[in-house]
Write a protein that holds these residues in place. Structure first.
Motif, PDB file in Angstrom:
ATOM      1  N   LEU A 182     -60.977-123.919 -23.946  1.00  0.00           N
ATOM      2  CA  LEU A 182     -60.256-122.728 -23.510  1.00  0.00           C
ATOM      3  C   LEU A 182     -58.752-123.013 -23.497  1.00  0.00           C
ATOM      4  O   LEU A 182     -58.317-124.122 -23.193  1.00  0.00           O
ATOM      5  CB  LEU A 182     -60.722-122.312 -22.116  1.00  0.00           C
ATOM      6  CG  LEU A 182     -62.184-121.880 -21.985  1.00  0.00           C
ATOM      7  CD1 LEU A 182     -62.520-121.613 -20.520  1.00  0.00           C
ATOM      8  CD2 LEU A 182     -62.467-120.652 -22.838  1.00  0.00           C
ATOM      9  N   GLY A 183     -57.981-122.014 -23.806  1.00  0.00           N
ATOM     10  CA  GLY A 183     -56.538-122.168 -23.778  1.00  0.00           C
ATOM     11  C   GLY A 183     -55.905-122.475 -25.121  1.00  0.00           C
ATOM     12  O   GLY A 183     -54.685-122.400 -25.263  1.00  0.00           O
ATOM     13  N   VAL A 184     -56.713-122.844 -26.113  1.00  0.00           N
ATOM     14  CA  VAL A 184     -56.168-123.101 -27.449  1.00  0.00           C
ATOM     15  C   VAL A 184     -55.881-121.769 -28.135  1.00  0.00           C
ATOM     16  O   VAL A 184     -56.740-120.884 -28.175  1.00  0.00           O
ATOM     17  CB  VAL A 184     -57.158-123.928 -28.298  1.00  0.00           C
ATOM     18  CG1 VAL A 184     -56.649-124.077 -29.726  1.00  0.00           C
ATOM     19  CG2 VAL A 184     -57.363-125.301 -27.678  1.00  0.00           C
ATOM     20  N   ARG A 185     -54.702-121.616 -28.646  1.00  0.00           N
ATOM     21  CA  ARG A 185     -54.314-120.356 -29.267  1.00  0.00           C
ATOM     22  C   ARG A 185     -55.185-120.057 -30.495  1.00  0.00           C
ATOM     23  O   ARG A 185     -55.630-120.958 -31.201  1.00  0.00           O
ATOM     24  CB  ARG A 185     -52.852-120.414 -29.692  1.00  0.00           C
ATOM     25  CG  ARG A 185     -51.872-120.481 -28.528  1.00  0.00           C
ATOM     26  CD  ARG A 185     -50.455-120.564 -29.038  1.00  0.00           C
ATOM     27  NE  ARG A 185     -49.484-120.580 -27.946  1.00  0.00           N
ATOM     28  CZ  ARG A 185     -48.177-120.706 -28.124  1.00  0.00           C
ATOM     29  NH1 ARG A 185     -47.695-120.834 -29.354  1.00  0.00           N
ATOM     30  NH2 ARG A 185     -47.360-120.715 -27.088  1.00  0.00           N
ATOM     31  N   LYS A 186     -55.361-118.759 -30.741  1.00  0.00           N
ATOM     32  CA  LYS A 186     -56.152-118.341 -31.895  1.00  0.00           C
ATOM     33  C   LYS A 186     -55.552-118.856 -33.199  1.00  0.00           C
ATOM     34  O   LYS A 186     -56.271-119.162 -34.157  1.00  0.00           O
ATOM     35  CB  LYS A 186     -56.255-116.813 -31.940  1.00  0.00           C
ATOM     36  CG  LYS A 186     -57.110-116.208 -30.832  1.00  0.00           C
ATOM     37  CD  LYS A 186     -58.576-116.566 -31.010  1.00  0.00           C
ATOM     38  CE  LYS A 186     -59.438-115.868 -29.976  1.00  0.00           C
ATOM     39  NZ  LYS A 186     -60.870-116.240 -30.104  1.00  0.00           N
ATOM     40  N   THR A 187     -54.222-118.945 -33.239  1.00  0.00           N
ATOM     41  CA  THR A 187     -53.574-119.421 -34.462  1.00  0.00           C
ATOM     42  C   THR A 187     -53.858-120.895 -34.730  1.00  0.00           C
ATOM     43  O   THR A 187     -53.671-121.363 -35.853  1.00  0.00           O
ATOM     44  CB  THR A 187     -52.055-119.207 -34.374  1.00  0.00           C
ATOM     45  OG1 THR A 187     -51.554-119.873 -33.197  1.00  0.00           O
ATOM     46  CG2 THR A 187     -51.722-117.732 -34.308  1.00  0.00           C
ATOM     47  N   GLN A 188     -54.277-121.627 -33.684  1.00  0.00           N
ATOM     48  CA  GLN A 188     -54.602-123.040 -33.852  1.00  0.00           C
ATOM     49  C   GLN A 188     -56.093-123.266 -34.072  1.00  0.00           C
ATOM     50  O   GLN A 188     -56.581-124.382 -33.946  1.00  0.00           O
ATOM     51  CB  GLN A 188     -54.132-123.830 -32.623  1.00  0.00           C
ATOM     52  CG  GLN A 188     -52.618-123.874 -32.485  1.00  0.00           C
ATOM     53  CD  GLN A 188     -52.189-124.728 -31.313  1.00  0.00           C
ATOM     54  OE1 GLN A 188     -52.501-124.434 -30.161  1.00  0.00           O
ATOM     55  NE2 GLN A 188     -51.475-125.803 -31.611  1.00  0.00           N
ATOM     56  N   GLN A 189     -56.805-122.191 -34.391  1.00  0.00           N
ATOM     57  CA  GLN A 189     -58.224-122.261 -34.691  1.00  0.00           C
ATOM     58  C   GLN A 189     -58.479-121.628 -36.053  1.00  0.00           C
ATOM     59  O   GLN A 189     -57.751-120.730 -36.482  1.00  0.00           O
ATOM     60  CB  GLN A 189     -59.048-121.515 -33.638  1.00  0.00           C
ATOM     61  CG  GLN A 189     -58.779-121.926 -32.207  1.00  0.00           C
ATOM     62  CD  GLN A 189     -59.533-121.058 -31.221  1.00  0.00           C
ATOM     63  OE1 GLN A 189     -60.691-120.705 -31.425  1.00  0.00           O
ATOM     64  NE2 GLN A 189     -58.868-120.695 -30.127  1.00  0.00           N
TER      65      GLN A 189
END
Length: 360
Positions: A182-189
């Motif tokens: 949780l907390g990881v940005r969508k752009t980093q996925q």
């Protein structure tokens, strides 16, 4: 006496073993052919989730002594059944079914049927998801069904009202690097199917990170990290399905990854505060990163498959530091840890690590 306890254990675990087998057979009979749905990333992700859940259930079942130990198996099977139901819905053009959490009081009660207010002894009221039977009991002022080996204080005989409540086993969520924190940005996925090159942006270019790539299926898997125009191979194998790679401090604003796979995959950048901390032991498969926070210690690593393995300390900037130990194939090796450090495991197969304090 030992035979009696073993027979009792086998009687308790036999139904759970049968549930694992039945779910595996359901996966084997399923009509989905991943190659025909290569463009449907959501469908393949649900199917991969079902396969992962089946493998997790099998691994979690090994060594279980009774039904209480097997609670994590039931959670994995519930995850897998929901994933497979989503696959069926997507193939039929229907909305995916909502996910019903397992009963709060015991996952072996099955999926929850209602949300109710419950006040633990000495605590504050809270809303919990419960099975139908527990919803009725709580509505009637009765305690929930306790199927663990330890009854709650409200269920003990009146002659022993002051007996302390037995601690409940903590809920075990997904293991490290199984899902994006949780907390990881969508752009980093990122997620997809088949061959693709992706660029994941750093949140802070001067902070070290961990790159995680999970390949959910396919007969061939290759992952390459592009650095200064050159490709560094992180994975090239038919067996391994995960990459956990420490990324040193860098001025680059993006992490450039090339993935080759015939199946579905997911990738993300993970901050250091989500890396697991190990005090005495850990076991996993393939590459891994963890933090050791203790003092001087002896570390023992055993490897259960073919291929090389090693344990390397990382510098504060997450560069490769001194190698702690290394070995090959089915064997074990020992090394010395001078103190706290982030450590990188590189391995082909299943491994176990034990850490023994060594004040001298």
């Amino acid at each position: 006496m030992f035979k009696i306890f073993r027979r009792r254990r086998d009687d308790e675990l036999a139904p759970i073993d049968a549930e694992i087998t039945a779910f595996g057979e359901a996966l084997a009979r399923h009509t989905l052919v991943p190659e025909r749905h290569a463009a449907d990333a959501d469908l393949l992700a649900d199917y991969a989730r079902a396969l992962d859940a089946y493998e997790q259930a099998k691994r979690a079942f090994v060594g279980d002594r009774d039904r209480e130990d097997a609670a994590d198996v039931m959670q994995a099977l519930d995850e897998g059944r929901h994933a497979l139901a989503c696959v069926d819905a997507r193939m039929a053009g229907r909305p995916v079914p909502p996910r019903r959490p397992l009963c709060f009081f015991d996952p072996r009660h099955g999926a929850s049927a209602d949300r109710v207010s419950w006040t633990p002894e000495g605590g504050a009221a809270r809303i919990v998801d419960v099975c139908a039977a527990d919803a009725v009991r709580l509505a009637d002022g009765m305690p929930p069904i306790m199927t663990s080996r330890h009854p709650s204080p409200s269920q003990r005989p009146p002659a022993r009202p002051s007996a302390p409540r037995a601690p409940q086993r903590p809920h075990r969520g997904p293991g490290p690097f199984k899902t994006c924190p949780l907390g990881v940005r969508k752009t980093q996925q990122a997620q997809g199917t088949g061959d693709r090159e992706i660029q994941l942006p750093h949140r802070e270019p001067r902070a070290p990170l961990v790159l995680v790539v999970r390949l959910h299926s396919g007969p061939r898997n290759t992952v390459e990290l592009m650095e200064a125009g050159k490709a560094r191979v992180l994975l090239k194998s038919k067996q391994r399905s995960r990459v956990v790679e420490p990324l040193p401090v860098s001025g680059d604003r993006h992490v450039h990854v090339r993935i080759e796979s015939r199946g579905a995959w997911t990738a993300w950048l993970q901050p250091l505060d989500t890396v697991p901390t190990v005090h005495d032991h850990i076991a996993s498969r393939g590459s891994f990163v963890f933090h050791y926070s203790g003092g001087p210690a002896i570390v023992h690593m055993s490897h259960a498959d073919r291929g090389g393995y090693s344990l390397t300390a990382l510098t504060p900037d997450f560069e490769r530091g001194p190698q702690v130990l290394s070995g090959k194939d089915e064997s074990y090796a020992d090394g010395h840890l001078p103190g706290p450090a982030f450590l990188h495991v590189e391995a082909q197969g299943t491994w176990k690590i034990r850490i023994y304090p060594n004040p001298a």
